[in-house]
Design an enzyme around this catalytic site. Sequence first.
Site, short mmCIF file in Angstrom:
data_model
loop_
_atom_site.label_atom_id
_atom_site.label_comp_id
_atom_site.label_asym_id
_atom_site.label_seq_id
_atom_site.Cartn_x
_atom_site.Cartn_y
_atom_site.Cartn_z
N LYS A 1 1.21 -6.63 5.80
CA LYS A 1 1.04 -7.96 5.04
C LYS A 1 2.40 -8.08 4.21
CE LYS A 1 -3.75 -6.99 4.17
NZ LYS A 1 -3.62 -5.67 4.61
N TYR B 1 0.69 -1.26 -0.05
CA TYR B 1 0.11 -0.05 -0.20
C TYR B 1 0.90 1.21 -0.03
CZ TYR B 1 -3.77 -3.07 1.72
OH TYR B 1 -4.67 -4.19 1.72
#
Length: 278
Positions: free
Chosen positions: A80, A55
């Site tokens: 993640k 992200y």
Amino acid sequence: MNITDLNGTVKLHNGIAMPYFGLGTSNAKEGYEVFNAVIFALQYGYRLIDTAYVYGNEKSIGNAVRISNIPRTEIFITSKVSNSFQGYDSTLRAFEMTMKNLKLDYLDLYLIHWAVKDKYKDTWRALETLYKQKCIRAIGVSNFLIHHLKDLIYSTEIIPMVNQIEFHPYLVQQPLLEFCIDNKIQLESWSPLMKGKIFNINELQSICLKYNKDVAQIVLRWNLQKNIVTIPKSINKSRIESNANIFDFELDCEEIITIDQLNCNYRIGANPDNFNFD
């Protein structure tokens, strides 16, 4: 799941309490955009913040957590492993990069972002190592289907504590939900509002009128009543507040079934079996 209020939690199979409602940050831009969203969410009462290395916003999220004046132990941070870093050694390096970005002493939950073929088991072994070293309080996966989970469970030491999947009224994935329940894997939904497309579902309007709620609130409440942790993404203060206004009503069984029956196996994201990992 005992649904009480915005500060409610669900207990993972390792005993860790995870908030059942949080803020998603996919596509929230690094800098003031995601920083302000996280600060407002934390001030309003959110305690789960979900991010990922890919992200590109971990630094601002870490900054928001540190200056929020909320004790670190009260905030649950998820990140993640990106596909490009999967593998044992590269996952350990990826974790170091994430922690450098966040500037936090530990991570609450670390997930394998996608089931990269021929790599996710080595990636999982790295997560097990980090978990045993107490760098992470819980480990899990994201976008894993039943066959991925079976492959992982039957060949590794620790069963994932969480599986974060695309879940909304058009993609219920009931067999996957039942498999995870049977194996004590907590389901978590990403994009529960279908990137805004949820507001086009006319079949939910009568339920909205009954409870004087909007479609998003009905669907998020449905998530929780399906025993699924939910992380709607927003950078808008009024929407962040509105999304959390779901603890003063309860859907009945028939309404749950009505929403379940909207399933048409429609994905707004990639199919985990056909994802382009390049």
